[in-house]
Design a protein around this motif. Structure first.
Motif, PDB file in Angstrom:
ATOM      1  N   LYS A 159      26.877  38.481  39.762  1.00  0.00           N
ATOM      2  CA  LYS A 159      26.540  38.190  41.134  1.00  0.00           C
ATOM      3  C   LYS A 159      27.704  37.492  41.831  1.00  0.00           C
ATOM      4  O   LYS A 159      28.078  37.838  42.952  1.00  0.00           O
ATOM      5  CB  LYS A 159      25.286  37.309  41.152  1.00  0.00           C
ATOM      6  N   SER A 160      28.293  36.498  41.159  1.00  0.00           N
ATOM      7  CA  SER A 160      29.380  35.783  41.838  1.00  0.00           C
ATOM      8  C   SER A 160      30.619  36.663  41.928  1.00  0.00           C
ATOM      9  O   SER A 160      31.384  36.561  42.883  1.00  0.00           O
ATOM     10  CB  SER A 160      29.693  34.478  41.112  1.00  0.00           C
ATOM     11  N   VAL A 161      30.795  37.579  40.941  1.00  0.00           N
ATOM     12  CA  VAL A 161      31.902  38.521  41.043  1.00  0.00           C
ATOM     13  C   VAL A 161      31.771  39.354  42.315  1.00  0.00           C
ATOM     14  O   VAL A 161      32.740  39.625  43.009  1.00  0.00           O
ATOM     15  CB  VAL A 161      31.929  39.453  39.807  1.00  0.00           C
ATOM     16  N   PHE A 162      30.518  39.722  42.626  1.00  0.00           N
ATOM     17  CA  PHE A 162      30.298  40.582  43.785  1.00  0.00           C
ATOM     18  C   PHE A 162      30.363  39.810  45.099  1.00  0.00           C
ATOM     19  O   PHE A 162      30.946  40.281  46.072  1.00  0.00           O
ATOM     20  CB  PHE A 162      28.935  41.279  43.646  1.00  0.00           C
ATOM     21  N   PHE A 163      29.775  38.591  45.122  1.00  0.00           N
ATOM     22  CA  PHE A 163      29.644  37.906  46.415  1.00  0.00           C
ATOM     23  C   PHE A 163      30.802  36.968  46.749  1.00  0.00           C
ATOM     24  O   PHE A 163      31.038  36.685  47.915  1.00  0.00           O
ATOM     25  CB  PHE A 163      28.320  37.145  46.486  1.00  0.00           C
ATOM     26  N   ASN A 164      31.530  36.464  45.755  1.00  0.00           N
ATOM     27  CA  ASN A 164      32.637  35.543  46.044  1.00  0.00           C
ATOM     28  C   ASN A 164      33.651  36.089  47.044  1.00  0.00           C
ATOM     29  O   ASN A 164      34.100  35.366  47.910  1.00  0.00           O
ATOM     30  CB  ASN A 164      33.355  35.149  44.752  1.00  0.00           C
ATOM     31  N   PRO A 165      34.056  37.367  46.909  1.00  0.00           N
ATOM     32  CA  PRO A 165      35.084  37.855  47.838  1.00  0.00           C
ATOM     33  C   PRO A 165      34.636  37.909  49.290  1.00  0.00           C
ATOM     34  O   PRO A 165      35.467  38.082  50.168  1.00  0.00           O
ATOM     35  CB  PRO A 165      35.385  39.276  47.322  1.00  0.00           C
ATOM     36  N   PHE A 166      33.312  37.761  49.561  1.00  0.00           N
ATOM     37  CA  PHE A 166      32.883  37.828  50.952  1.00  0.00           C
ATOM     38  C   PHE A 166      33.473  36.690  51.767  1.00  0.00           C
ATOM     39  O   PHE A 166      33.918  36.875  52.874  1.00  0.00           O
ATOM     40  CB  PHE A 166      31.352  37.798  51.061  1.00  0.00           C
ATOM     41  N   SER A 167      33.449  35.477  51.176  1.00  0.00           N
ATOM     42  CA  SER A 167      33.943  34.357  51.971  1.00  0.00           C
ATOM     43  C   SER A 167      34.842  33.419  51.165  1.00  0.00           C
ATOM     44  O   SER A 167      36.014  33.246  51.464  1.00  0.00           O
ATOM     45  CB  SER A 167      32.749  33.604  52.558  1.00  0.00           C
ATOM     46  N   LYS A 168      34.320  32.836  50.069  1.00  0.00           N
ATOM     47  CA  LYS A 168      35.076  31.823  49.323  1.00  0.00           C
ATOM     48  C   LYS A 168      36.392  32.337  48.788  1.00  0.00           C
ATOM     49  O   LYS A 168      37.386  31.627  48.706  1.00  0.00           O
ATOM     50  CB  LYS A 168      34.227  31.343  48.130  1.00  0.00           C
ATOM     51  N   ASN A 169      36.395  33.611  48.346  1.00  0.00           N
ATOM     52  CA  ASN A 169      37.599  34.156  47.730  1.00  0.00           C
ATOM     53  C   ASN A 169      37.969  35.444  48.457  1.00  0.00           C
ATOM     54  O   ASN A 169      38.324  36.439  47.841  1.00  0.00           O
ATOM     55  CB  ASN A 169      37.333  34.405  46.244  1.00  0.00           C
ATOM     56  N   ASN A 170      37.852  35.418  49.784  1.00  0.00           N
ATOM     57  CA  ASN A 170      38.100  36.629  50.565  1.00  0.00           C
ATOM     58  C   ASN A 170      39.510  37.153  50.343  1.00  0.00           C
ATOM     59  O   ASN A 170      40.461  36.380  50.383  1.00  0.00           O
ATOM     60  CB  ASN A 170      37.888  36.318  52.047  1.00  0.00           C
ATOM     61  N   PRO A 171      39.636  38.460  50.069  1.00  0.00           N
ATOM     62  CA  PRO A 171      40.983  38.970  49.760  1.00  0.00           C
ATOM     63  C   PRO A 171      41.965  38.776  50.909  1.00  0.00           C
ATOM     64  O   PRO A 171      43.141  38.538  50.658  1.00  0.00           O
ATOM     65  CB  PRO A 171      40.751  40.457  49.477  1.00  0.00           C
ATOM     66  N   VAL A 172      41.507  38.878  52.156  1.00  0.00           N
ATOM     67  CA  VAL A 172      42.462  38.824  53.259  1.00  0.00           C
ATOM     68  C   VAL A 172      42.803  37.396  53.642  1.00  0.00           C
ATOM     69  O   VAL A 172      43.973  37.010  53.670  1.00  0.00           O
ATOM     70  CB  VAL A 172      41.937  39.586  54.489  1.00  0.00           C
ATOM     71  N   ILE A 173      41.783  36.578  53.928  1.00  0.00           N
ATOM     72  CA  ILE A 173      42.110  35.283  54.508  1.00  0.00           C
ATOM     73  C   ILE A 173      42.249  34.171  53.482  1.00  0.00           C
ATOM     74  O   ILE A 173      42.706  33.100  53.824  1.00  0.00           O
ATOM     75  CB  ILE A 173      41.076  34.867  55.584  1.00  0.00           C
ATOM     76  N   VAL A 174      41.875  34.409  52.222  1.00  0.00           N
ATOM     77  CA  VAL A 174      42.097  33.372  51.213  1.00  0.00           C
ATOM     78  C   VAL A 174      43.175  33.798  50.229  1.00  0.00           C
ATOM     79  O   VAL A 174      44.133  33.080  49.981  1.00  0.00           O
ATOM     80  CB  VAL A 174      40.792  33.032  50.476  1.00  0.00           C
ATOM     81  N   GLN A 175      43.043  35.011  49.682  1.00  0.00           N
ATOM     82  CA  GLN A 175      44.084  35.466  48.753  1.00  0.00           C
ATOM     83  C   GLN A 175      45.317  35.988  49.487  1.00  0.00           C
ATOM     84  O   GLN A 175      46.353  36.211  48.868  1.00  0.00           O
ATOM     85  CB  GLN A 175      43.544  36.587  47.850  1.00  0.00           C
ATOM     86  N   ILE A 176      45.207  36.197  50.796  1.00  0.00           N
ATOM     87  CA  ILE A 176      46.310  36.713  51.623  1.00  0.00           C
ATOM     88  C   ILE A 176      46.873  37.994  51.022  1.00  0.00           C
ATOM     89  O   ILE A 176      48.051  38.095  50.687  1.00  0.00           O
ATOM     90  CB  ILE A 176      47.449  35.690  51.811  1.00  0.00           C
ATOM     91  N   LEU A 177      46.002  38.986  50.832  1.00  0.00           N
ATOM     92  CA  LEU A 177      46.453  40.289  50.329  1.00  0.00           C
ATOM     93  C   LEU A 177      46.078  41.358  51.350  1.00  0.00           C
ATOM     94  O   LEU A 177      45.060  41.247  52.022  1.00  0.00           O
ATOM     95  CB  LEU A 177      45.775  40.614  48.994  1.00  0.00           C
ATOM     96  N   GLY A 178      46.900  42.384  51.418  1.00  0.00           N
ATOM     97  CA  GLY A 178      46.542  43.521  52.266  1.00  0.00           C
ATOM     98  C   GLY A 178      46.570  43.238  53.753  1.00  0.00           C
ATOM     99  O   GLY A 178      45.777  43.781  54.516  1.00  0.00           O
TER     100      GLY A 178
END
Lengths: 205, 204
Positions: B4-23
């Motif tokens: 569940k956390s693998v699926f939902f974390n990237p929505f906000s806490k670990n967002n690929p664009v604004i937190v990981q700065i990718l893409g």
């Protein structure tokens, strides 16, 4: 003359960072200090200047529809353009491997400071983007491709060095609101510089 | 980590664009209008999910030295399929997206997720991670596209939403929003808001 014009255009008007925003990931991550930024800029310039002509030759003599006609007339209706993405990225990935080995041997200091970003040049959008723009624009000769590649590379180098210099100063002297610190302010700096670079539009030599 | 956390974390806490700065590249380039932004998001979700699954399936047989090339080939194969499909069924949009469909190959989100997740996890969690990160990317893309199209051209998905009486009263579309630099500022604003709510993400 045309090639010189294209070179200047590619640096200022078609700037990879400020006009197309390609190669932003490594741009944001590496622009914390000028020295590393400059090193990466040189590496990217070098990669663009060699991969663009190679990909141009492949495109003209192998991939484009009817490009194989020089082999024998039977191949005149062969269209391999759907393979171009894979071919381009393969060329870029193997050239990156080559550059990595050369840098490791002759400039170990630069090698250790670039760290993970050297292999990641392979996935720097600016380089694949250069090849894809080349495919769209029908360059006349290999030299045109070299000039465009060199120009895009120098433009990228210029952009990352300038932004790194601003970031160094900002980190020392400015009091930026917490949420904007680091990445946020870098985006805004880049946007302002992009607007400034628009003033080069329409320049001709 | 649970699925569940693998699926939902990237929505906000670990967002690929604004937190990981990718893409970032594609976020800036395809968001002038909402429609290409949505098509781009769907393509990225599809490519990300399937490349994660494929790499995860063959992760034990890839030699470490050439893993980047293997990953690139898998991703490039998938992107070719997507770009051919788009050309066949959505030709206008694929013309608008121009080189950026091809540039999904070098989209840092893909390499980042393949390196960080798929190389070390089983296929099912990798699939969830791919879809989750793809949706995280799509959220940002749609927000940026929404504001740029609304403020820049006064339309949404091509339909006019700003009423005519606004224009008669002197309202003018903000031409600056169509220019590429404003995409950066929009993303910066999203980061600003997001980090104001998530203080632990702020940099010192």
């Amino acid at each position: 003359m045309d090639n010189l014009n294209l070179f200047i255009r590619s640096i200022f008007i078609d700037n990879m960072i400020f006009a197309y925003f390609l190669g932003m990931c490594s741009f944001i991550a590496v622009s914390k200090n000028v020295k590393t930024a400059f090193g990466l800029g040189i590496a990217v310039t070098f990669m663009l200047t060699i991969t663009l002509p190679i990909n141009y030759l492949l495109e003209t003599y192998v991939l484009r529809s009817g490009a194989l006609a020089w082999l024998s007339p039977e191949f005149a209706d062969v269209d391999l353009s759907f393979l171009s993405l894979i071919v381009f990225i393969a060329v870029i990935a193997s050239m990156t491997q080559l550059v990595e080995m050369v840098v490791e041997k002759y400039a170990p200091a630069l090698y250790s400071s670039l760290g993970i970003f050297l292999p990641l040049i392979a996935v720097n959008c600016a380089i694949l983007g250069g090849s894809l723009f080349m495919q769209q624009r029908d360059f006349g000769s290999v030299w045109t491709a070299v000039c465009a590649g060199g120009g895009w590379g120098v433009g990228w180098l210029l952009a990352i060095t300038a932004v790194a210099a601003v970031r160094e100063r900002i980190a020392q002297y400015s009091n930026i609101p917490g949420p904007l610190r680091g990445v946020g302010i870098t985006f805004i700096i880049t946007a302002l510089m992009g607007i400034a670079f628009m003033s080069f539009l329409g320049i001709k030599i | 980590m649970s699925n569940k956390s693998v699926f939902f974390n990237p929505f906000s806490k670990n967002n690929p664009v604004i937190v990981q700065i990718l893409g970032i590249c594609s976020v800036l380039a395809v968001t002038v209008k909402l429609e290409p932004a949505i098509v781009m998001s769907l393509s990225v979700i599809a490519v990300l999910a399937f490349s994660n699954v494929i790499i995860s399936l063959i992760r034990n047989t890839i030699p470490t030295n050439i893993r980047i090339i293997v990953q690139l080939v898998v991703v490039a194969g998938l992107v070719v399929i997507v770009s051919q499909l788009l050309e066949a069924y959505a030709y206008d949009v694929s013309k608008q997206l121009s080189v950026f469909i091809g540039l999904i190959i070098t989209n840092c989100i893909l390499m980042g997720r393949l390196e960080a997740f798929a190389m070390a996890n089983k296929p099912w969690p990798s699939f969830l991670d791919g879809v989750g990160n793809g949706i995280g990317y799509a959220i940002i893309l749609v927000i940026v596209g929404f504001f740029r199209e609304l403020l820049g051209s006064g339309t949404l998905l091509g339909y006019q939403v700003v009423p005519d009486c606004f224009y008669e009263a002197g309202y003018v579309n903000n031409g600056l929003m169509i220019l590429p630099p404003m995409a950066l500022v929009t993303v910066a604003c999203i980061i600003w808001v997001h980090r104001s709510f998530n203080r632990d993400l702020q940099e010192k």
